[in-house]
Design an enzyme around this catalytic site. Structure first.
Site, PDB file in Angstrom:
ATOM      1  N   GLN A 173      32.238  34.486  39.241  1.00 58.00           N
ATOM      2  CA  GLN A 173      32.987  33.587  38.365  1.00 58.00           C
ATOM      3  C   GLN A 173      32.110  32.691  37.497  1.00 58.00           C
ATOM      4  OE1 GLN A 173      36.021  30.952  40.308  1.00 58.00           O
ATOM      5  NE2 GLN A 173      37.343  32.457  39.358  1.00 58.00           N
ATOM      6  N   PHE A 174      31.031  32.192  38.063  1.00 56.78           N
ATOM      7  CA  PHE A 174      30.017  31.460  37.312  1.00 56.78           C
ATOM      8  C   PHE A 174      28.658  31.929  37.821  1.00 56.78           C
ATOM      9  CE2 PHE A 174      33.630  28.669  36.791  1.00 56.78           C
ATOM     10  CZ  PHE A 174      33.483  28.176  35.491  1.00 56.78           C
ATOM     11  N   ALA A 175      27.699  32.043  36.918  1.00 54.70           N
ATOM     12  CA  ALA A 175      26.376  32.536  37.331  1.00 54.70           C
ATOM     13  C   ALA A 175      25.764  31.648  38.413  1.00 54.70           C
ATOM     14  CB  ALA A 175      25.454  32.616  36.129  1.00 54.70           C
ATOM     15  N   ASP A 176      26.156  30.387  38.432  1.00 55.21           N
ATOM     16  CA  ASP A 176      25.646  29.465  39.454  1.00 55.21           C
ATOM     17  C   ASP A 176      26.012  29.925  40.860  1.00 55.21           C
ATOM     18  OD1 ASP A 176      25.315  26.732  37.523  1.00 55.21           O
ATOM     19  OD2 ASP A 176      26.823  28.197  36.927  1.00 55.21           O
ATOM     20  N   TYR A 177      27.040  30.764  40.968  1.00 58.21           N
ATOM     21  CA  TYR A 177      27.497  31.203  42.300  1.00 58.21           C
ATOM     22  C   TYR A 177      26.930  32.564  42.671  1.00 58.21           C
ATOM     23  CZ  TYR A 177      30.937  27.631  41.125  1.00 58.21           C
ATOM     24  OH  TYR A 177      31.550  26.474  40.728  1.00 58.21           O
ATOM     25  N   ILE A 178      25.961  33.019  41.907  1.00 62.55           N
ATOM     26  CA  ILE A 178      25.416  34.346  42.184  1.00 62.55           C
ATOM     27  C   ILE A 178      24.398  34.296  43.330  1.00 62.55           C
ATOM     28  CG2 ILE A 178      23.353  34.513  40.698  1.00 62.55           C
ATOM     29  CD1 ILE A 178      24.760  37.108  39.527  1.00 62.55           C
TER      30      ILE A 178
ATOM     31  N   PRO B 141      24.500  33.255  46.506  1.00 62.43           N
ATOM     32  CA  PRO B 141      24.868  33.846  47.807  1.00 62.43           C
ATOM     33  C   PRO B 141      24.842  35.374  47.783  1.00 62.43           C
ATOM     34  CG  PRO B 141      26.444  32.154  47.156  1.00 62.43           C
ATOM     35  CD  PRO B 141      25.550  32.387  45.979  1.00 62.43           C
TER      36      PRO B 141
ATOM     37  N   HIS C  60      27.978  24.723  37.069  1.00 67.03           N
ATOM     38  CA  HIS C  60      28.679  25.620  36.143  1.00 67.03           C
ATOM     39  C   HIS C  60      27.891  25.790  34.854  1.00 67.03           C
ATOM     40  CE1 HIS C  60      31.781  23.905  38.761  1.00 67.03           C
ATOM     41  NE2 HIS C  60      32.484  25.004  38.560  1.00 67.03           N
TER      42      HIS C  60
ATOM     43  N   GLU D 248      36.811  37.048  42.031  1.00 67.94           N
ATOM     44  CA  GLU D 248      37.710  35.939  42.345  1.00 67.94           C
ATOM     45  C   GLU D 248      38.628  35.690  41.144  1.00 67.94           C
ATOM     46  OE1 GLU D 248      34.805  32.932  43.309  1.00 67.94           O
ATOM     47  OE2 GLU D 248      33.887  34.289  44.759  1.00 67.94           O
TER      48      GLU D 248
ATOM     49  N   GLU E 290      30.524  35.783  47.619  1.00 66.85           N
ATOM     50  CA  GLU E 290      29.788  36.534  46.608  1.00 66.85           C
ATOM     51  C   GLU E 290      28.962  37.648  47.243  1.00 66.85           C
ATOM     52  OE1 GLU E 290      30.100  33.234  46.640  1.00 66.85           O
ATOM     53  OE2 GLU E 290      31.215  32.883  44.791  1.00 66.85           O
TER      54      GLU E 290
END
Lengths: 429, 334
Positions: free
Chosen positions: B79-84, B86, B126, B26, B57
């Site tokens: 973009q941020f590990a928090d979004y890994i 999914p 984040h 992204e 993701e």
């Protein structure tokens, strides 16, 4: 509460939960299934914009009519030789399924899945694609390997997890992987192969290759997020990929209504993504061939992805672990209005004077023998029921390219356990 | 170079060397990434090799698996590990197992880059440190640099590696080292020796830890931002501690850890991730298994709390100098 007063006159809401039309013991009546006559659905040019043929996502591409003739604009006009070849492949898939189903029942392996009634979906696609194109199948497309002429002995070795199993006994039976035959490793997690196929297709496009990708999932797994991610990616980058949704009406015991079939078609999923959508009579081998060839031409000419819904019926249980008698009417498979794909192609060939019942019976006999011979050959390499066939230390092969210390330690522990057991299994030499 | 520039340089070097390396994620294309880690790459290597992706993701990683199977070496950015999360199924069930389940017929040689960790007022979405989830999975490597020099060398090694690698970038130290004192002026990599990063190719072998401070009294195991915090606290405390930057969690450099703890007899483990079932628990178990008879005090773990990362209270959550100082007293007792 204050809101109680305001809501006093409202009817309580109710939750709608879909229910299939027929359950065990019910008489089956499929007259409500709308089937347009063969030959009626238009065939756009492969260069046409997807938005100009949205109607095709709701229609049904059919070629073989009730008189066993191939009619209409989708008739792929295949030579009798090609059609006989397709017929033979479909019949071989069925013979293979029969034999392997029985092998499971005899305790020779743990698991098997038939594709009875859906043979055209994979076999016709294999005929319409190039051998070099990469297939990302689900678990009911064994027809791709059979039609591509892949060794049945090799497939059975995998089913038996025996010493010749190319996957070293690491995968559930039927979860084949045959890179040489353009057949991607099957996952048990549903629809994960969809974005992977898109990635492969995007890579092919980015590298200026000419090969395309095709993938298959059941109608049930169109509910998975991966399906929708894949459609978005494919649409955005116009990936040269063919999405096949095999709508065989049943996801184990959940009927297609739980994937949204009561509200729309599965081909119509394509419309929202702006990609080409086709709905095809999945039991009509010529229609499947025509649709696949059309989608392949679109992909190969940079027109982007196509989503094909194959409207078909799962005539057998989900797997050897399933008893469909517990959740659906026994009458369904025979009442299915689109008939049997093998019989329909056979009837067509007979109708045009290119085949006859005697030859068909003889061919079935030959194919049964061929499968039996392959089975004998495969069983020389062992069957799952007779214990493990892989050298013990292969258990750690392939977690990483090279074995890190922690896996080496665990491997040593396992081998020591085996030695201590006094009946050590074979090791790699 | 700061760490972002070093990471950018690693991708630049690898894209120039290998036409099969592609970068996607992204906002990574024209814009060059929200942290600017991919700046200039699209202009240099074209849109076929550096491109933006839809916000999905699981799609990004699933597509990367297919690209890897084709023969490319994708470097997807989350973009941020928090979004890994999914993308977990594609990482855990697909990328991590593809080689194993296909007995080597197909591989997924990808390097998933993702900024992780807190200390930037990123709130609960984040700031997380999900490395423990990946170290628990068979078939993925987990790499976390703590300096610009290491970041470039490790990223090049990860891109060349044929296994899927999760490359977590500690975003708190993107621009400079961090001593854990959030109210002190920010430091800059230009004044740090590890900020001197060659522009060309070099790599740091995965699975090799680095002793960043040699000592005799205590072994401190840390990675990412916490390496710097540990260094500052140890310097303030005047303890002759050996500080080990793990750099790669899987595969782990067991030899360096074992030799150090056997020498010092004491061990403290620091990470920012939540405590329960965190990677510190694994480290603690390993040290106990191998060094029990050499230990003079119980192993100390200093971690984040078992809560989501709280926005306004992030410095209370962060395992900073005070928490580490208290743990130091305990581990150095007797």
């Amino acid at each position: 509460m204050a809101s109680d007063d305001r809501r006093a006159n409202l009817q309580p809401l109710s939750l709608y939960v879909p229910e299939p039309k027929f359950r065990p013991g019910d008489a089956v009546d499929f007259t409500s299934v709308r089937l347009p006559p063969a030959g009626e659905t238009r065939r756009p040019d492969t260069a046409d914009k997807a938005e100009t043929f949205i109607d095709l996502a709701y229609e049904l591409v059919r070629v073989l009519d009730d008189d066993h003739q191939a009619v209409g604009p989708w008739n792929p006009r295949l030579s009798p030789d090609t059609m006989r070849s397709m017929l033979r492949s479909m019949a071989l898939v069925r013979a293979f399924d029969e034999r392997m189903f029985r092998a499971q029942r005899q305790g020779k392996t743990s698991f098997y899945m038939k594709c009875t009634g859906e043979e055209a979906v994979a076999v016709s696609a294999a005929f319409a694609l190039d051998y070099e194109d990469m297939c990302f199948p689900s678990y009911r497309q064994q027809g791709l390997l059979i039609a591509r002429g892949w060794s049945m002995v090799d497939m059975m070795n995998q089913i038996y997890s025996n010493s010749a199993d190319r996957l070293q006994g690491k995968q559930l039976p039927i979860m084949y992987s045959v890179r040489e035959a353009g057949f991607f490793s099957i996952s048990g997690n549903l629809a994960t192969q969809y974005p992977q196929a898109v990635g492969w297709a995007m890579a092919s496009a980015a590298k200026g290759d000419t090969r395309i990708a095709a993938t298959w999932c059941g109608e049930g797994s169109t509910a998975e997020g991966d399906f929708h991610s894949a459609c978005t990616f494919a649409s955005v980058y116009r990936a040269p990929v063919i999405f096949n949704v095999v709508n065989n009406q049943w996801a184990i015991s959940s009927f297609s209504g739980f994937a949204g079939a009561e509200s729309t078609t599965f081909a119509a999923r394509a419309v929202g993504y702006g990609i080409a959508g086709l709905r095809v009579d999945g039991n009509d081998a010529l229609a499947v061939y025509a649709a696949t060839a059309w989608a392949a031409e679109r992909a190969r000419t940079n027109q982007g992805p196509t989503l094909i819904e194959h409207f078909t019926y799962r005539a057998e249980g989900h797997s050897t672990s399933d008893d469909p008698g517990q959740y659906r009417s026994e009458g369904e498979p025979n009442a299915w209005p689109l008939g049997d794909p093998i019989r329909r192609l056979k009837d067509h060939l007979i109708a045009i004077g290119e085949w006859d019942e005697e030859r068909h019976v003889a061919q079935d006999k030959d194919l049964a023998e061929e499968v039996k011979r392959a089975q004998k050959e495969a069983e020389k390499n062992g069957i799952l029921g007779h214990g493990l066939h892989q050298p013990l230390d292969t258990l750690f092969d392939g977690v990483f390219e090279e074995l890190p210390w922690h896996l080496r330690e665990q491997q040593a522990q396992m081998l020591a356990e085996e030695t201590a057991s006094g009946r050590p299994w074979a090791r790699k030499s | 170079m700061n760490m972002i520039q070093a990471i950018n340089s690693a991708m630049d070097v690898m894209m120039a060397r290998d036409p099969d390396v592609i970068v996607m994620g992204e906002d990574v294309g024209y814009f060059g990434g929200v942290f600017r880690a991919t700046a200039g790459l699209q202009a240099k290597y074209g849109k076929q090799r550096v491109f933006d992706t839809p916000i999905t993701e699981c799609g990004i990683i699933g597509v990367a698996v297919g690209m890897g199977a084709y023969g490319l070496r994708p470097v997807p950015e989350i973009q941020f590990a928090d979004y890994i999360y999914p993308a977990l199924d594609q990482l855990v069930s697909e990328a991590a197992r593809l080689r194993y389940r296909s007995a080597g017929e197909f591989i997924a040689p990808m390097t998933v880059r993702s900024p992780f960790g807190g200390g930037i007022f990123g709130g609960q979405t984040h700031s997380q440190s999900p490395e423990g989830i990946f170290t628990h999975v068979s078939g993925v490597k987990t790499v976390i640099p703590s300096t610009p020099y290491d970041a470039k060398g490790l990223l090049i090694a990860a891109i060349e590696d044929n296994d899927p690698t999760i490359f977590f970038e500690p975003k708190r130290i993107y621009n400079g080292p961090f001593d854990g004192y959030w109210d002190r002026p920010a430091q800059n990599w230009s004044k740090h020796p590890a900020g001197e990063v060659p522009t060309g190719y070099y790599k740091i072998e995965l699975g090799k830890a680095k002793v960043v401070r040699a000592g005799e009294a205590l072994t401190v195991l840390a990675y990412g931002t916490m390496v710097h915090v540990a260094q500052a606290v140890i310097a303030d405390a005047g303890i002759d501690a050996e500080i080990i930057d793990l750099r790669t969690l899987v595969p782990l450099d067991i030899d360096t850890i074992e030799a150090s703890v056997k020498k010092t007899g004491r061990c403290m483990i620091i990470h920012e991730a939540t405590r329960t079932s965190g990677f510190g628990a694994e480290l603690s178990a390993i040290v106990q298994e191998r060094c029990f008879y050499h230990l003079e005090a119980p192993i100390e773990r200093v971690t984040g709390f078992d809560t989501p990362y709280p926005h306004s209270l992030e410095w209370a959550y962060f395992p900073g100098p005070v928490r580490i100082g208290e743990a130091l007293k305990k581990v150095m007792k007797d």
